[in-house]
Design an enzyme around this catalytic site. Structure first.
Site, PDB file in Angstrom:
ATOM      1  N   LYS A 198      48.077   8.884 -95.802  1.00 24.84           N
ATOM      2  CA  LYS A 198      47.863   8.793 -97.248  1.00 24.84           C
ATOM      3  C   LYS A 198      47.424  10.151 -97.770  1.00 24.84           C
ATOM      4  O   LYS A 198      46.390  10.680 -97.349  1.00 24.84           O
ATOM      5  CB  LYS A 198      46.797   7.744 -97.562  1.00 24.84           C
ATOM      6  CG  LYS A 198      46.383   7.726 -99.027  1.00 24.84           C
ATOM      7  CD  LYS A 198      45.438   6.601 -99.365  1.00 24.84           C
ATOM      8  CE  LYS A 198      45.015   6.697-100.828  1.00 24.84           C
ATOM      9  NZ  LYS A 198      44.141   5.597-101.235  1.00 24.84           N
ATOM     10  N   ARG A 208      44.523   4.947-111.158  1.00 21.83           N
ATOM     11  CA  ARG A 208      43.079   5.144-111.349  1.00 21.83           C
ATOM     12  C   ARG A 208      42.671   4.745-112.765  1.00 21.83           C
ATOM     13  O   ARG A 208      41.563   4.253-112.977  1.00 21.83           O
ATOM     14  CB  ARG A 208      42.691   6.596-111.050  1.00 21.83           C
ATOM     15  CG  ARG A 208      42.795   6.897-109.561  1.00 21.83           C
ATOM     16  CD  ARG A 208      42.478   8.363-109.244  1.00 21.83           C
ATOM     17  NE  ARG A 208      42.752   8.650-107.841  1.00 21.83           N
ATOM     18  CZ  ARG A 208      42.705   9.867-107.312  1.00 21.83           C
ATOM     19  NH1 ARG A 208      42.377  10.909-108.078  1.00 21.83           N
ATOM     20  NH2 ARG A 208      42.974  10.053-106.037  1.00 21.83           N
ATOM     21  N   ARG A 225      39.795  13.718-104.064  1.00 21.75           N
ATOM     22  CA  ARG A 225      39.652  13.090-102.751  1.00 21.75           C
ATOM     23  C   ARG A 225      40.225  13.976-101.636  1.00 21.75           C
ATOM     24  O   ARG A 225      40.584  13.498-100.567  1.00 21.75           O
ATOM     25  CB  ARG A 225      40.379  11.736-102.739  1.00 21.75           C
ATOM     26  CG  ARG A 225      39.961  10.781-103.832  1.00 21.75           C
ATOM     27  CD  ARG A 225      40.341   9.354-103.477  1.00 21.75           C
ATOM     28  NE  ARG A 225      40.387   8.452-104.610  1.00 21.75           N
ATOM     29  CZ  ARG A 225      39.345   8.015-105.294  1.00 21.75           C
ATOM     30  NH1 ARG A 225      38.126   8.434-104.983  1.00 21.75           N
ATOM     31  NH2 ARG A 225      39.491   7.179-106.299  1.00 21.75           N
ATOM     32  N   GLU A 241      46.988  11.207 -88.251  1.00 21.86           N
ATOM     33  CA  GLU A 241      46.269  10.057 -88.817  1.00 21.86           C
ATOM     34  C   GLU A 241      46.950   8.756 -88.409  1.00 21.86           C
ATOM     35  O   GLU A 241      46.303   7.782 -88.048  1.00 21.86           O
ATOM     36  CB  GLU A 241      46.238  10.142 -90.356  1.00 21.86           C
ATOM     37  CG  GLU A 241      45.256  11.156 -90.909  1.00 21.86           C
ATOM     38  CD  GLU A 241      43.808  10.698 -90.818  1.00 21.86           C
ATOM     39  OE1 GLU A 241      43.560   9.533 -90.434  1.00 21.86           O
ATOM     40  OE2 GLU A 241      42.913  11.507 -91.116  1.00 21.86           O
ATOM     41  N   LYS A 256      52.112   7.137 -97.895  1.00 20.13           N
ATOM     42  CA  LYS A 256      51.837   6.995 -99.320  1.00 20.13           C
ATOM     43  C   LYS A 256      51.477   8.336 -99.908  1.00 20.13           C
ATOM     44  O   LYS A 256      50.650   9.023 -99.305  1.00 20.13           O
ATOM     45  CB  LYS A 256      50.674   6.013 -99.491  1.00 20.13           C
ATOM     46  CG  LYS A 256      50.141   5.896-100.879  1.00 20.13           C
ATOM     47  CD  LYS A 256      48.857   5.117-100.887  1.00 20.13           C
ATOM     48  CE  LYS A 256      48.320   5.119-102.303  1.00 20.13           C
ATOM     49  NZ  LYS A 256      47.050   4.498-102.429  1.00 20.13           N
ATOM     50  N   SER A 282      51.863   4.509-108.289  1.00 18.97           N
ATOM     51  CA  SER A 282      51.848   4.374-109.750  1.00 18.97           C
ATOM     52  C   SER A 282      52.476   5.566-110.467  1.00 18.97           C
ATOM     53  O   SER A 282      53.218   5.386-111.435  1.00 18.97           O
ATOM     54  CB  SER A 282      50.407   4.181-110.216  1.00 18.97           C
ATOM     55  OG  SER A 282      49.600   5.295-109.841  1.00 18.97           O
TER      56      SER A 282
HETATM   57  C1  PBG Z   1      42.197   3.366-103.495  1.00 23.45           C
HETATM   58  C2  PBG Z   1      43.680   3.388-103.744  1.00 23.45           C
HETATM   59  C3  PBG Z   1      44.412   4.256-104.575  1.00 23.45           C
HETATM   60  C4  PBG Z   1      45.729   3.798-104.550  1.00 23.45           C
HETATM   61  C5  PBG Z   1      45.767   2.688-103.707  1.00 23.45           C
HETATM   62  N1  PBG Z   1      44.485   2.461-103.205  1.00 23.45           N
HETATM   63  C6  PBG Z   1      43.979   5.383-105.420  1.00 23.45           C
HETATM   64  C7  PBG Z   1      43.305   6.543-104.840  1.00 23.45           C
HETATM   65  O1  PBG Z   1      43.309   6.767-103.624  1.00 23.45           O
HETATM   66  O2  PBG Z   1      42.709   7.265-105.632  1.00 23.45           O
HETATM   67  C8  PBG Z   1      46.877   4.387-105.328  1.00 23.45           C
HETATM   68  C9  PBG Z   1      47.980   3.431-105.665  1.00 23.45           C
HETATM   69  C10 PBG Z   1      48.903   3.912-106.737  1.00 23.45           C
HETATM   70  O3  PBG Z   1      48.777   5.022-107.286  1.00 23.45           O
HETATM   71  O4  PBG Z   1      49.830   3.145-107.072  1.00 23.45           O
HETATM   72  N2  PBG Z   1      41.745   4.268-102.547  1.00 23.45           N
HETATM   73 ZN    ZN Z   2      39.391   4.322-102.584  1.00 21.76          ZN
END
Ligand code: PBG
Ligand code: ZN
Length: 332
Positions: A198, A208, A225, A241, A256, A282
């Site tokens: 990820k 978010r 992050r 990972e 992802k 998203s």
């Molecule tokens: C939470 C999480 C996120 C997404 C899925 N789980 C956001 C992030 O890591 O800030 C993103 C999903 C998306 O953008 O469709 N950690």
């Molecule tokens: Zn999170």
């Protein structure tokens, strides 16, 4: 192999009928997973401005939301939740056994026993600072305390009846911690899907906004992050990972985002024999809608072409907001 003029490759693409014979078909709807947002309260169907066509649902409206999607044959949903309890440093609202996600799992399993219900396991929508683990007094991320919290979240989802828990916090050791906690409570059949590869991506913005989970400004911590999600410029570390999550007991590995990382989907596909999921996030969703709205492309064509890229790359499970419109885009 002979060349032109004996070989004319256009022969296999000349008519729709011939193309249909040789083209890879779209996967069936059972290969798609629809990510959904659950909120506290009653009778809520809130449009998400940053993700046109997607909504936040209260638990009492969930069956109604999911019914037409199940009717299209979509195989699974992935639940994201929010809380109306005060957010705290450890994100304790995330393991409230009466929280929206836990209730949503029960509600969906009651109405649709055949639907595979997956849950996102993270803390960022429940911590006051918006990070995916608690912070120490000095502002540093407390990785190991985070793992303990994530294990509690996963257990509460499994206890509610989730078929699959999917930790997305990118803490070291989170898969081992969750697998051990599940084993301890005899949740031997709960699938564990690791958001393993990820990336710290700019494509999570609309999500978010939908979740109210953006990392905030806290002294000593950057408002991003990058300190825990993988760096897009270090593909080997990101692959590692996935390898580690496999050794820690993951059943499914995930890459992802999907579209900016098709090479990573292929790479993870080739290094593991576990199933590989790809999350079409998203920002990737919003991008296509914005393009279509400006008249710069046809939405259906954009959705099909980009989704086929994810399929070609080797994903077994496609987590996609387009899943809710499977018939519009993919049905043959
Ligand atoms: C939470 C999480 C996120 C997404 C899925 N789980 C956001 C992030 O890591 O800030 C993103 C999903 C998306 O953008 O469709 N950690
Ligand atoms: Zn999170």
């Amino acid at each position: 192999m002979s060349g032109f003029p004996n070989l004319r490759l256009r022969r296999v693409r000349r008519t729709p009928g011939i193309r249909a014979i040789f083209d890879l078909p779209f996967p069936g709807p059972e290969k798609f997973c629809w990510p959904m947002f659950v909120v506290p309260g009653h009778n809520k169907q809130e449009p998400i401005a940053s993700m046109p066509g997607q909504f936040r649902w209260s638990v009492d409206r969930l069956a109604q939301a999911v019914e037409p999607v199940v009717a299209q044959g979509v195989g699974s949903v992935l639940l994201f939740g929010q809380t109306d309890r005060p957010k705290d440093n450890g994100g304790s609202g995330a393991w409230d056994e009466r929280g929206p996600v836990q209730e949503a799992v029960r509600e969906l399993k009651r109405h649709f026993p055949e639907l595979t219900v997956m849950t996102d396991v993270c803390l960022c929508a429940y911590t006051h600072h918006g990070h995916c683990a608690p912070l120490r007094p000095d502002g540093a991320l407390d990785n190991d305390a985070g793992c303990a919290c994530l294990a509690k979240v996963a257990l509460s989802h499994a206890a509610a009846g989730a078929d699959c828990v999917a930790p997305s916090a990118m803490m070291d050791g989170q898969i081992a911690a969750i697998r051990a906690a599940l084993a301890e409570e005899h949740f031997d059949d709960t699938l564990l899907m690791a958001y393993s590869t990820k990336f710290a991506s700019a494509c999570y913005g609309p999500f978010r906004e939908a979740e109210g989970s953006a990392p905030g400004h806290v002294p000593g911590m950057p408002a991003d992050r990058k300190g825990y999600q993988a760096s897009y410029a270090n593909a080997r570390n990101a692959c590692l990972e996935s390898i580690l999550d496999e050794t820690e007991g993951a059943d499914i590995l995930m890459v992802k985002p999907a579209l900016f990382y098709l090479d990573m989907i292929r790479r993870v596909r080739e290094q593991t024999l576990l199933p590989v999921a790809a999350y079409n996030v998203s920002g990737e969703y919003a991008m296509l809608i914005a393009t279509a709205e400006r008249g710069w492309g046809d939405l259906g064509d954009l959705v099909r072409e980009s989704t086929m890229g994810i399929v070609r790359a080797g994903a077994d499970l496609i987590i996609s907001y387009w899943a809710s419109r499977y018939n519009d885009f993919f049905r043959r």
